[in-house]
Design an enzyme around this catalytic site. Structure first.
Site, PDB file in Angstrom:
ATOM      1  N   GLY A  67       5.577   0.971   9.478  1.00 54.97           N
ATOM      2  CA  GLY A  67       4.285   0.360   9.211  1.00 54.97           C
ATOM      3  C   GLY A  67       3.148   0.802  10.108  1.00 54.97           C
ATOM      4  O   GLY A  67       2.009   0.395   9.907  1.00 54.97           O
ATOM      5  N   GLY A  80       7.770   5.988   9.797  1.00 55.10           N
ATOM      6  CA  GLY A  80       7.841   7.277   9.126  1.00 55.10           C
ATOM      7  C   GLY A  80       6.471   7.936   9.177  1.00 55.10           C
ATOM      8  O   GLY A  80       6.228   8.913   9.890  1.00 55.10           O
ATOM      9  N   ARG A  81       5.543   7.315   8.453  1.00 50.10           N
ATOM     10  CA  ARG A  81       4.202   7.874   8.306  1.00 50.10           C
ATOM     11  C   ARG A  81       3.565   8.296   9.625  1.00 50.10           C
ATOM     12  O   ARG A  81       3.002   9.377   9.748  1.00 50.10           O
ATOM     13  CB  ARG A  81       3.315   6.785   7.660  1.00 50.10           C
ATOM     14  CG  ARG A  81       1.909   7.206   7.336  1.00 50.10           C
ATOM     15  CD  ARG A  81       1.057   5.983   6.927  1.00 50.10           C
ATOM     16  NE  ARG A  81       1.750   5.057   6.073  1.00 50.10           N
ATOM     17  CZ  ARG A  81       1.846   5.176   4.751  1.00 50.10           C
ATOM     18  NH1 ARG A  81       1.260   6.173   4.135  1.00 50.10           N
ATOM     19  NH2 ARG A  81       2.513   4.276   4.038  1.00 50.10           N
ATOM     20  N   ARG A  92       0.385  10.569  -4.031  1.00 47.04           N
ATOM     21  CA  ARG A  92      -0.093   9.407  -3.281  1.00 47.04           C
ATOM     22  C   ARG A  92      -1.541   9.008  -3.595  1.00 47.04           C
ATOM     23  O   ARG A  92      -1.807   7.819  -3.801  1.00 47.04           O
ATOM     24  CB  ARG A  92       0.102   9.650  -1.778  1.00 47.04           C
ATOM     25  CG  ARG A  92      -0.030   8.393  -0.985  1.00 47.04           C
ATOM     26  CD  ARG A  92       0.186   8.564   0.496  1.00 47.04           C
ATOM     27  NE  ARG A  92      -0.059   7.286   1.103  1.00 47.04           N
ATOM     28  CZ  ARG A  92      -1.256   6.821   1.369  1.00 47.04           C
ATOM     29  NH1 ARG A  92      -2.325   7.550   1.117  1.00 47.04           N
ATOM     30  NH2 ARG A  92      -1.414   5.624   1.880  1.00 47.04           N
ATOM     31  N   CYS A 124      -2.658  17.340 -17.355  1.00 44.56           N
ATOM     32  CA  CYS A 124      -3.437  16.886 -18.511  1.00 44.56           C
ATOM     33  C   CYS A 124      -3.646  15.380 -18.448  1.00 44.56           C
ATOM     34  O   CYS A 124      -3.223  14.640 -19.346  1.00 44.56           O
ATOM     35  CB  CYS A 124      -2.729  17.284 -19.794  1.00 44.56           C
ATOM     36  SG  CYS A 124      -2.483  19.058 -19.878  1.00 44.56           S
TER      37      CYS A 124
HETATM   38  C1  PLP Z   1      13.077   0.178   5.522  1.00 42.66           C
HETATM   39  C2  PLP Z   1      11.917   1.037   5.881  1.00 42.66           C
HETATM   40  N1  PLP Z   1      11.729   1.367   7.159  1.00 42.66           N
HETATM   41  C3  PLP Z   1      10.699   2.139   7.536  1.00 42.66           C
HETATM   42  C4  PLP Z   1       9.803   2.622   6.607  1.00 42.66           C
HETATM   43  C5  PLP Z   1       8.695   3.497   7.091  1.00 42.66           C
HETATM   44  O1  PLP Z   1       7.466   2.941   6.890  1.00 42.66           O
HETATM   45  P1  PLP Z   1       6.163   3.678   7.423  1.00 42.66           P
HETATM   46  O2  PLP Z   1       6.198   5.050   6.888  1.00 42.66           O
HETATM   47  O3  PLP Z   1       5.076   2.831   6.870  1.00 42.66           O
HETATM   48  O4  PLP Z   1       6.230   3.649   8.903  1.00 42.66           O
HETATM   49  C6  PLP Z   1       9.934   2.278   5.253  1.00 42.66           C
HETATM   50  C7  PLP Z   1       8.981   2.757   4.264  1.00 42.66           C
HETATM   51  O5  PLP Z   1       8.986   2.427   3.116  1.00 42.66           O
HETATM   52  C8  PLP Z   1      11.036   1.472   4.877  1.00 42.66           C
HETATM   53  O6  PLP Z   1      11.236   1.144   3.609  1.00 42.66           O
END
Ligand code: PLP
Length: 415
Positions: free
Chosen positions: A229, A273-274, A310, A341
């Site tokens: 997040g 992740g992000r 996205r 298209c």
């Molecule tokens: C269980 C879980 N952990 C971590 C993440 C990573 O989230 P973010 O990319 O927002 O940090 C996600 C993303 O969907 C997730 O589903």
């Protein structure tokens, strides 16, 4: 965090367009910055789904990160990249039997269960394999951080995790699952959060919740996981996450945890992740031509939302820049449109660019997370982009995409 234009042009020249390019140095720097902000009390697990490119996973595994996987495919990728099973967590809604079996057989360090029915299925697996499985309950509390755009869903009913009444019921009845060892909790309740204070506040609430459930139901807290997040700015004017504020807030959380005997041996986990990869990636496209229609200038490019869905999915455009455009050139408002298209295929619905010419490259920024593998590359049967990494000036192919001819060859015409 963007790569120099000459490098992007060199990559595009060598591998063609559209192409995904990742600045591996930037990913490594991000990891170090975040580690410094989290401090020694928190464990950093990378959410593989954000970008499962093997070349990036291998770098993150080497840096000692843990990883969170959501499927048996992600498990295979993480293992192939060098993550030991003990450094893996598994979280994901609606896991199939095959996924659960692979995760259990693969001995991932901890599996997050999303509901009582999953506990039943895991119990069956544990009994069949004669093993006790370490389980964290993923919780969906009725509070959280409201998201600007719904990705995880903020507070409220959703498909993820146990709501609190079902979590309490499951904990009270956990003798029903003798092959499961419930030893932690996970809450991931908002995505792309740019406000460090809100994140810290949420971590405090999650910790309170884990402690109260731990005490009430006598659950050993091997891990408390705060999910991902951590946000990155997509729109102009958005401010990046303040890592100093995050660090100070988390230091207070760590100090509090140190005073709590139940948390003495608890692993406190973040699984972003992000934040680690988004800004290190760019999707580079070539201008096919420009046209004016009813007062609007369109820049038509050879890539689109089939490779980077996205912007259309979430409704937030990514910044687009003209690669190698003369600094100080006169800018004009353009729509950047791809070859699909559908009118949804806009890489940007209105951005200011020095008007490019046919053959010029545009770079769509912040494409390193939820880009390549969140896309729908089969639509319209265009060639797929390659994934290319750049590290210390060295350019290397990370993924050779399947050619359209290979995809065609995999099909049959039996009727
Ligand atoms: C269980 C879980 N952990 C971590 C993440 C990573 O989230 P973010 O990319 O927002 O940090 C996600 C993303 O969907 C997730 O589903």
């Amino acid at each position: 965090m963007s790569l120099p234009d000459e490098l992007l042009a060199a990559v595009a020249g060598r591998f063609g367009t559209p192409v995904y390019v990742y600045d591996v140095d930037a990913v490594e720097r991000r990891v170090e910055e975040l580690r410094a902000a989290l401090g020694p009390r928190f464990t950093l697990a990378y959410a593989v789904k954000a970008n499962p490119s093997l070349g990036l996973l291998a770098v993150l595994a080497r840096m000692g990160l843990h990883a969170d996987v959501a499927s048996r495919g992600e498990l295979a990728a993480a293992r192939a990249a060098g993550f030991p099973a003990s450094r893996l967590l598994a979280t994901g809604p609606s896991k199939s039997d095959a996924d659960l079996a692979a995760l259990v057989r693969g001995r991932v360090g901890q599996l997050h269960a999303e509901g009582p029915e999953e506990l039943d299925r895991l119990e069956e697996l544990g009994a069949r394999l004669g093993r006790r499985i370490a389980i964290g309950l993923r919780l969906n509390p009725p509070w959280g951080i409201a998201e600007k755009r719904t990705i995880i869903g903020g507070p409220g009913a959703k498909k993820f995790g146990f709501d609190l009444p079902s979590a309490r019921k499951a904990l009270a009845e956990r003798k029903r699952w003798p092959h499961l060892h419930v030893c932690g909790f996970q809450v991931f309740n908002a995505s792309n959060v740019l406000d460090a204070a809100l994140l810290v506040e949420n971590v405090g609430h999650v910790l309170d919740l884990a402690l109260s459930l731990g005490r009430r139901f006598d659950v050993p807290l091997s891990s408390v996981d705060f999910g991902g997040g951590l946000g990155v700015p997509y729109a102009d004017g958005e401010r990046p996450l303040d890592l100093r504020l995050l660090r100070d807030g988390l230091a207070r959380v760590a100090a509090r945890a140190a005073r709590e005997p139940l948390l003495a041996r608890t692993r406190l986990v973040f699984e972003p992740g992000r934040f680690l990869v988004a800004e290190a990636g760019e999707y580079v496209v070539r201008v096919v031509g420009t046209k004016r229609s009813r007062g609007v200038t369109y820049v038509l490019v050879d890539g689109g939302v089939h490779h980077l869905v996205r912007p259309a999915l979430i409704g937030t455009p990514h910044r687009v820049r003209a690669v190698g455009a003369p600094p100080g050139g006169r800018r004009t408002t353009v729509v950047v449109a791809g070859p699909l298209c559908t009118s949804l295929d806009l890489l940007h619905p209105g951005t200011r660019l020095v008007l490019p010419s046919r053959g010029d490259f545009l770079a769509v920024e912040n494409a390193g997370a939820y880009g390549y593998t969140e896309s729908m590359p089969l639509f319209l049967s265009h060639e797929w982009p390659a994934e290319v990494g750049v590290r210390e000036g060295r350019i290397a192919l990370l993924r050779r995409p399947p050619r359209v001819a290979e995809l065609l060859a995999a099909q049959k015409t039996p009727f």
